[in-house]
Design an enzyme around this catalytic site. Structure first.
Site, mmCIF file in Angstrom:
data_model
loop_
_atom_site.group_PDB
_atom_site.id
_atom_site.type_symbol
_atom_site.label_atom_id
_atom_site.label_comp_id
_atom_site.label_asym_id
_atom_site.label_seq_id
_atom_site.Cartn_x
_atom_site.Cartn_y
_atom_site.Cartn_z
ATOM 1 N N THR A 356 -23.899 -65.718 31.279
ATOM 2 C CA THR A 356 -24.375 -66.789 32.147
ATOM 3 C C THR A 356 -23.219 -67.504 32.834
ATOM 4 O OG1 THR A 356 -26.318 -67.115 30.756
ATOM 5 C CG2 THR A 356 -25.736 -68.899 32.255
ATOM 6 N N GLN A 385 -30.455 -64.807 34.138
ATOM 7 C CA GLN A 385 -29.531 -65.909 34.393
ATOM 8 C C GLN A 385 -28.543 -65.544 35.504
ATOM 9 O OE1 GLN A 385 -30.135 -64.485 31.406
ATOM 10 N NE2 GLN A 385 -30.103 -65.998 29.733
ATOM 11 N N ASP A 431 -35.267 -73.158 33.806
ATOM 12 C CA ASP A 431 -34.071 -73.922 33.413
ATOM 13 C C ASP A 431 -33.073 -74.020 34.564
ATOM 14 O OD1 ASP A 431 -35.320 -73.767 30.944
ATOM 15 O OD2 ASP A 431 -34.048 -72.140 30.217
ATOM 16 N N ARG A 487 -37.260 -78.688 28.999
ATOM 17 C CA ARG A 487 -37.255 -78.258 27.612
ATOM 18 C C ARG A 487 -35.822 -78.416 27.100
ATOM 19 N NH1 ARG A 487 -37.742 -71.619 27.212
ATOM 20 N NH2 ARG A 487 -36.094 -71.088 28.695
ATOM 21 N N TRP A 489 -32.410 -77.600 25.674
ATOM 22 C CA TRP A 489 -31.515 -76.500 25.298
ATOM 23 C C TRP A 489 -30.796 -76.849 23.989
ATOM 24 C CZ3 TRP A 489 -26.540 -74.888 28.402
ATOM 25 C CH2 TRP A 489 -26.076 -73.653 27.926
#
Length: 579
Positions: A356, A385, A431, A487, A489
């Protein structure tokens, strides 16, 4: 009744026309340039570094001004007309446009195709340019020729010819320290015609003479086409040219020219811009790539910003702004895009997955970075990602920027980083805003391209703030109908949405625990006065909050840190810190 209805329709139509007129874009003013090779655009083949000062002029004006450069190598005031070049230019001139006129170098030539005489034929041609420009409602501006770099006293009163030599081909006359004139009375004609007809005159010869004389015979070579052998494919044997400018020379002289223009023409002064560097794919800047410009910035240049203009274009490069390149401002023209196509599972040169962090198109490590009107893009598509921008630096300010990608678009990486996003557009799927940093998003447009999660903060335990969104608008593609605000991480994730307009794509429950019930005890997820179809305060997850007031959540409080950084009040002004 019918008559009244007709009157109402007419009134509404008139109102619409008036409103449309007020909304109409401000007309772009064009500066047409006519002249010779010292002003002209140049071909870039073989890495050719030659530039006319008119070629780089666009980098000194805002986009309200269009530069249309018709200057051409080898042309005189006479041949520019006889070849039909002037007819083409004047046909395009409209009321309020400018025509910058600079001839002389080739009017001096002896051949009958180009030669004119100062005081007679040269002056007559200049008068024609002026009068025909005015007849179209345009504004003519006369310039005389830039200086030739000539530190050798002429043997007689004749005008020196352009000389382009191959280094070492024959012994050259010894140069002194005094710069001698090579244009004679050709310098006077533009001045005389300007006075006679009431036209603005810019004394380019004096401007450039003073510059070259001050630099002296050695340093002044840096302005002109002095190329060592075996350095540039365009000139394998090298070149020594005292007439034509290189990139540095053109940019330097254009900068002096616009200052003189702004002084003589106040109407243009408000559009003039000065940048330390300009990046342009068409050769009108200092560099072709953004990374070249970044590399040229002095390391740890303190207490002053280095400003870099990125002209319109798509720049495919993996950009890195290292920690030593502090205080940089990147300003983009409309359509300036920084893009790359890395993604987590793409292989690096060793056959390993990039991961990532390794996938990002742009890395920002240097503090006090500022970007305006730039698109940061990861173009790899929906392949997992794929980061568009990796921001690790502290006191980073993005204004009117766009961040384009899918999963993991914007990586707010550092735990010690404070970031401020104003009037930005950020899009993605899963995300797509994530990381450890404290980040404020003010009046931003957040767009979900598919179902997923807008944010995934990983705020450290004990941190006072994570992500705070003020007056943002959250929208989505039609196929995105199940989107969470966040959410976690990491267990202590923080995200707060204040006065945001939420589209119907936002789940009524709003928040997700990433499949870990224990996260609900440690996260801080909150809203204040959410509105829109996606605002469901009573249906929200039980572990989230509805704030009753904004005490402690003022933007300046969120970003202040220990040094009082306040981009809302101070913009991109530097905080003087010891380094």
């Amino acid at each position: 009744m019918k008559e009244n209805r007709s009157k109402l329709v007419l009134l509404l139509a008139v109102a619409f026309v008036l409103c449309s007129a007020f909304r109409a874009d401000k007309p772009v003013v064009t500066i047409f340039m006519i002249g010779d090779s010292t002003m002209a655009n140049k071909k870039l083949d073989g890495g050719n570094p030659e530039r006319g000062w008119g070629m780089v002029l666009p980098g000194f004006f805002s986009e309200d001004i269009k530069i249309d450069n018709h200057a051409a190598n080898g042309r005189s005031s006479k041949s520019f007309i006889s070849e039909g070049r002037w007819a083409k230019v004047i046909s395009k001139v409209k009321k309020g446009d400018y025509v910058f006129i600079q001839f002389g170098h080739n009017d001096e030539k002896a051949d009958s195709i180009r030669h004119t005489e100062p005081g007679t034929t040269f002056d007559d041609n200049l008068r024609r340019y002026v009068n025909e420009t005015r007849a179209k409602g345009g504004i003519p501006v006369l310039f005389n020729s830039i200086v030739r770099r000539n530190f050798v006293q002429p043997k007689d009163a004749s005008i020196t010819k352009d000389i382009r030599r191959t280094p070492g081909e024959k012994e050259q006359p010894k140069e002194g320290t005094v710069l001698f004139d090579t244009h004679g009375a050709y310098l006077d004609s533009p001045r005389n015609v300007a006075k006679e007809l009431g036209v603005v005159f810019v004394d380019m010869n004096k401007i450039t003479h003073d510059l070259v004389q001050e630099l002296g015979p050695v340093e002044s070579k840096k302005l002109f086409m002095f190329v060592a052998p075996n350095q540039i494919p365009a000139f394998p044997k090298g070149r020594e040219d005292n007439t034509h400018l290189n990139v540095y020379g053109a940019r330097t002289i254009a900068g002096l020219a616009v200052d003189a223009i702004g002084k003589e023409i106040p109407e243009l002064a408000e559009y003039i811009r000065h940048y330390d560097y300009v990046v342009a794919q068409d050769g009108s800047g200092d560099f072709f790539t953004v990374q070249e410009a970044i590399n040229a910035v002095p390391d740890f240049r303190k207490d002053v910003r280095t400003t870099i203009l990125i002209r319109k274009g798509t720049y495919k490069e993996k950009l890195i702004i290292p920690e030593s390149k502090i205080n940089i401002s990147l300003i983009g023209e409309n359509g300036a895009v920084l893009t790359y196509d890395g993604f987590a599972n793409k292989k690096n040169v060793f056959g390993e997955n990039m991961g990532t962090s390794g996938s990002s198109s742009c890395y920002i490590y240097a503090p006090d970075f500022y970007a305006e009107n730039i698109t940061f893009e990861n173009s790899s598509g929906p392949v997992g990602q794929a980061v568009a921008c990796f921001v690790s630096a502290d006191r980073v300010y993005f204004k009117n920027c766009r961040f384009l990608g899918f999963q993991d678009t914007l990586y707010t990486y550092s735990k010690q980083s404070r970031q401020y996003y104003e009037d930005c557009y950020i899009e993605g799927t899963v995300d797509f805003i994530f990381g450890w940093s404290t980040a404020v998003f003010n009046r931003c447009h957040i767009h979900s391209k598919r179902d997923g999660y807008v944010t995934a903060p990983s705020t450290d335990k004990g941190k006072k703030y994570g992500y705070v969104f003020y007056d943002c608008k959250l929208t989505a593609e039609p196929e995105a109908t199940k989107v969470y605000l966040s959410r976690p991480w990491r267990p202590y994730a923080q995200a707060v949405f204040i006065r945001c307009e939420l589209g119907k794509h936002i789940f009524p429950i709003g928040w997700n625990n990433w499949g870990k019930k224990e996260n609900e005890k440690t996260v801080f997820y909150a809203e204040y006065e959410s509105r829109g179809e996606g605002a469901h305060p009573k249906a929200r997850a039980g572990f989230s909050q509805q704030l009753k007031n904004l005490k402690g959540y003022e933007i300046n409080a969120v970003l202040a840190g220990e040094d009082g950084w306040n981009p809302i009040e101070n913009g991109n002004k530097l905080i003087m810190v010891k380094r």
